[in-house]
Design an enzyme around this catalytic site. Structure first.
Site, PDB file in Angstrom:
ATOM      1  N   MET A  16       0.803  -1.063  -0.220  1.00  0.00           N
ATOM      2  CA  MET A  16       0.244  -0.268  -0.222  1.00  0.00           C
ATOM      3  C   MET A  16       0.699   1.423  -0.388  1.00  0.00           C
ATOM      4  O   MET A  16       1.831   0.993   1.129  1.00  0.00           O
ATOM      5  CB  MET A  16      -1.059  -0.027   1.816  1.00  0.00           C
ATOM      6  CG  MET A  16      -1.854   1.341   1.079  1.00  0.00           C
ATOM      7  SD  MET A  16      -2.285   0.872   3.447  1.00  0.00           S
ATOM      8  CE  MET A  16      -3.360  -0.590   3.277  1.00  0.00           C
ATOM      9  N   PRO A  17       0.743   2.347  -0.789  1.00  0.00           N
ATOM     10  CA  PRO A  17       1.442   3.544  -1.234  1.00  0.00           C
ATOM     11  C   PRO A  17       0.797   4.519   0.497  1.00  0.00           C
ATOM     12  O   PRO A  17      -0.231   4.400   0.783  1.00  0.00           O
ATOM     13  CB  PRO A  17       0.718   4.391  -2.050  1.00  0.00           C
ATOM     14  CG  PRO A  17       0.414   3.034  -3.138  1.00  0.00           C
ATOM     15  CD  PRO A  17      -0.498   2.422  -2.268  1.00  0.00           C
ATOM     16  N   ILE A  18       1.595   5.015   1.321  1.00  0.00           N
ATOM     17  CA  ILE A  18       1.736   5.715   2.439  1.00  0.00           C
ATOM     18  C   ILE A  18       2.533   6.566   1.896  1.00  0.00           C
ATOM     19  O   ILE A  18       3.708   6.803   1.733  1.00  0.00           O
ATOM     20  CB  ILE A  18       2.356   5.129   3.615  1.00  0.00           C
ATOM     21  CG1 ILE A  18       1.767   3.185   3.754  1.00  0.00           C
ATOM     22  CG2 ILE A  18       1.916   5.888   4.762  1.00  0.00           C
ATOM     23  CD1 ILE A  18       1.947   2.772   4.914  1.00  0.00           C
ATOM     24  N   TYR A  55      -2.815   5.327   1.236  1.00  0.00           N
ATOM     25  CA  TYR A  55      -3.305   6.178   2.824  1.00  0.00           C
ATOM     26  C   TYR A  55      -2.455   7.167   3.056  1.00  0.00           C
ATOM     27  O   TYR A  55      -1.069   6.960   2.575  1.00  0.00           O
ATOM     28  CB  TYR A  55      -2.652   4.848   3.813  1.00  0.00           C
ATOM     29  CG  TYR A  55      -2.655   4.850   5.320  1.00  0.00           C
ATOM     30  CD1 TYR A  55      -3.739   4.728   6.207  1.00  0.00           C
ATOM     31  CD2 TYR A  55      -2.025   5.562   5.938  1.00  0.00           C
ATOM     32  CE1 TYR A  55      -3.906   4.621   7.239  1.00  0.00           C
ATOM     33  CE2 TYR A  55      -1.738   6.240   7.269  1.00  0.00           C
ATOM     34  CZ  TYR A  55      -2.778   5.538   7.847  1.00  0.00           C
ATOM     35  OH  TYR A  55      -3.491   5.841   8.825  1.00  0.00           O
TER      36      TYR A  55
END
Length: 84
Positions: A16-18, A55
């Site tokens: 997931m890209p944070i 996110y």
């Protein structure tokens, strides 16, 4: 309303890209929501990550915790307050 769609295939096995965003305290909840929405849109359009995987973390700190050129920044003031 613009429909968002990936421009680059996104492998589901990728994490997931944070997106972390540090800002001075003082923005309204609406401004922070708009910032998160636009960061999400840009990440989605740029790397093709599904929106539900993105996110965004917004951290607010006092101006004195932000130092530029060795000088602490003042508290955030909306542009209309700066011009007064």
């Amino acid at each position: 309303m613009t429909t968002l769609r990936p421009v680059i295939p996104y492998a589901k096995e990728q994490s997931m890209p944070i997106i972390q965003c540090d800002i001075r305290e003082g923005r309204t909840p609406e401004q922070k929501q708009a910032l998160a929405r636009e960061l999400t849109r840009v990440v989605h359009e740029t790397i093709g990550a599904p929106i539900e995987y993105i996110y965004v973390l917004i951290r607010e700190t006092p101006g004195s915790h932000h130092v530029k050129g060795g000088v602490a920044l003042p508290p955030y003031a909306p542009p209309e307050e700066i011009q007064r």
